[in-house]
Scaffold this motif. Structure first.
Motif: not given
Length: 463
Positions: A138-139, A170, A173, A189-190, A244
C-alpha cells in the motif's frame, strides 16, 4: 518469466504462451462446435471422422476446416465425460508453505498460486521449481490488523490472459500484474475495501470486480495507458513503481434480517453472456448485479443451504450458477422462478464443498475431505466408476460414484498439532482450489488441512 525487473529496459508487448487453459465459460464456448459442419461443398477429399486423421492434421497445423472444428467439439465433449476416470496423481512438493487457497494456469506448464501465509508463487508442474512473486505494498501503511496473514484467497486472469488480479501484501488491496512477465501494474488500496478480499472476477480485459468480507463489491477499471508497454518505471533502488487506483463503484451487500452481521462476500462469478455478476455472502444469500460501468443489484435469493457457502461458479452454456456449501451444491438460474435441478449432496462427512468449476455440463467438486467428485448436470447424477464385471455375472448394486482421493501432502507437526489434535498422524487435505488445463488434459489441485490452526499444504498434478 521475470517475476521482478531490476532495470528500466523497455518491455516487449504482452504475450501469452501457447496452451493456456480456458476458463469454464470460455471453454464451453470454444468446445461447443456450434454451426453447421460444412457450409459449402468441399473441393478436397471429404473429412474422415476418425481420431487418427484429426490428430495428424493438427500436428501439421491444419486449420480452418469446419469439419475438423466440429469434430474437435465432439472430441472435447467426449473428453469431458471420460477424462476424470483416466486421471492419475503426481504430488508436487511445496516445502513449508501453508494452505494453497487459489490457483490459475499461466501456460502449459506453469501455475500461479496464492497461500494462507500470503505467498504468491509460480510452480512449474514439470520440474517442480517454485518462483516467488513479490507482493505489492500500500501507498501508506494501514492500521494494525488483528490477523494480518489471512492470505491470498483469489487469483483471476483477464479474458486475453494479459493481466492477473490478486491480493496485495495487505489482503484488503487489489493487485494487478502484467502477463507473461508478472511485472506489477497497479494496486487498489486505501480507497477500496476495509477488510480482506475473498473473491475477484473479470468483466472484460480492463474491468475487474472484487468482493470483500467487509460486505462490499468494488468495480475497478484499469487504464490501458498504464500497461500498454509503458510500465518501465523504477525508483532509485531499481524496484518497480506501480500505479495506485481507486474503485469506479463500490456497492454494499444488503443486510439480511436473519443474520445482519454476516454479509461477508465470499465468492463471485461473472456471466459474459448476460453481463451479470453473481455474488454469494456468508449470511446465506445469492445476489445478482447488472454489470455495466457501474453495478446495479437485480435481486437477492435466500439459498436452500446456508452454512459455509464459500464457492461459486457459472456455466454460460447452461445459464446456471452453482453454489457450494457445507454439504451440498445448489444450482440457480435467476431467470427461473422454480429451480428444475435439485441440489446434490457431497456426502463427505460434512466437511464441505471447498472448490467448484464448470466445464460444459460437468461440475468438478473439491471437498474438505481430500476428494474430487464429478457431477453431470444434464443427467443429474455423479459420474460413476466403471466396474470390471464379467459378462456372465448377475446384475449387482448400482455402480459407485467416481471419487479421486488426493495424496497426503505435508503437515507441520508443531505444538498445536500435538496439544490440540493429539498427534493424529494424517488429516485429509481440503481441496481449496483446482483448475483445468483442457488443451493439455491436465488438472491442478491444491489445498491443505481443513482445521484452521493446522499448518500444511497439498498440491498435485492430475493427468
Amino acid at each position: 518469466m521475470a517475476p521482478q525487473q531490476t532495470g528500466s529496459r523497455k518491455r516487449k508487448a504482452p504475450a501469452v504462451e501457447a496452451g493456456a487453459a480456458s476458463s469454464s465459460s470460455q471453454g464451453s464456448a470454444a468446445a461447443g462446435g456450434e454451426g453447421p459442419l460444412l457450409l459449402k461443398k468441399q473441393r478436397g477429399p471429404a473429412t474422415r471422422r476418425s481420431l487418427v486423421p484429426y490428430l495428424k492434421g493438427r500436428e501439421v497445423g491444419a486449420r480452418g476446416r469446419a469439419g475438423l472444428l466440429g469434430f474437435e467439439g465432439e472430441l472435447r465433449g467426449y473428453a469431458v465425460q471420460k477424462l476424470p476416470e483416466l486421471l492419475r496423481e503426481r504430488e508436487l512438493a511445496l516445502g513449508t508453505l501453508n494452505k494453497v487457497f487459489a490457483s490459475q494456469w499461466l501456460n502449459a506448464r506453469q501455475v500461479v498460486c496464492g497461500t494462507k501465509c500470503n505467498t504468491l508463487f509460480v510452480v512449474d508442474v514439470q520440474s517442480g521449481q517454485i518462483t516467488r512473486i513479490p507482493l505489492m505494498r500500500d501507498r501508506e501503511p494501514g492500521p494494525a490488523r488483528a490477523q494480518p496473514s489471512c492470505g491470498i484467497h483469489a487469483i483471476e486472469l483477464n479474458p486475453s490472459k494479459t493481466l492477473l488480479a490478486t491480493g496485495g501484501e495487505n489482503p484488503n488491496s487489489l493487485a494487478v500484474y502484467q502477463l507473461p512477465t508478472l511485472d506489477p501494474v497497479c494496486l487498489g488500496d486505501r480507497h477500496g475495501h476495509k477488510d480482506w478480499i475473498f473473491a475477484i472476477a473479470w468483466m472484460s480485459d480492463t474491468v475487474a470486480v472484487s468482493g470483500s468480507r467487509d460486505g462490499t463489491v468494488a468495480l475497478w477499471r484499469m487504464d490501458p495507458d498504464i500497461f500498454n508497454g509503458s510500465i518501465a518505471w523504477h525508483n532509485d533502488a531499481g524496484l518497480p513503481v506501480y500505479a495506485h487506483i481507486r474503485p469506479r463503484d463500490l456497492e454494499t451487500i444488503p443486510r439480511a434480517s436473519t443474520n445482519p452481521s454476516n454479509r461477508k462476500v465470499r465468492a463471485l462469478a461473472f456471466s459474459g453472456k448476460n453481463q451479470e455478476l453473481g455474488a454469494v455472502s456468508l449470511d446465506g444469500y445469492f445476489h445478482l448485479w447488472k454489470a455495466r460501468s457501474t453495478l446495479s443489484r437485480l435481486l437477492s435469493i435466500r439459498l436452500p443451504y446456508c452454512r459455509e457457502n464459500v464457492c461459486l461458479t457459472y456455466c454460460d452454456e447452461l445459464s446456471l450458477y452453482a453454489v457450494g456449501s457445507q454439504s451440498h451444491v445448489s444450482f440457480l438460474d435467476p431467470r427461473q422462478r422454480q429451480q428444475n435441478i435439485r441440489p446434490l449432496c457431497s456426502r463427505e462427512g460434512g466437511t464441505g464443498v471447498r472448490s467448484l468449476s464448470f466445464y460444459q455440463h460437468i461440475v468438478t467438486v473439491g471437498t474438505g475431505h481430500g476428494s474430487l467428485l464429478f457431477y453431470d448436470v444434464r443427467a443429474q447424477k455423479f459420474l460413476e466408476e466403471k466396474a470390471l464385471a464379467s459378462p456372465d455375472s448377475s446384475p449387482g448394486p448400482a455402480a459407485r460414484k467416481l471419487k479421486l482421493t488426493c495424496g497426503r501432502g505435508w503437515l507441520n507437526h508443531d505444538d498445536l498439532w500435538v496439544n490440540y489434535f493429539g498427534g493424529v498422524g494424517e488429516f485429509p487435505n481440503a481441496l481449496y482450489t483446482h483448475c483445468y488445463n483442457w488443451p493439455e488434459m491436465k488438472l491442478f489441485v491444491a489445498g491443505g488441512p481443513l482445521p484452521s490452526g493446522l499448518h500444511g499444504n497439498y498440491a498435485g498434478l492430475w493427468s
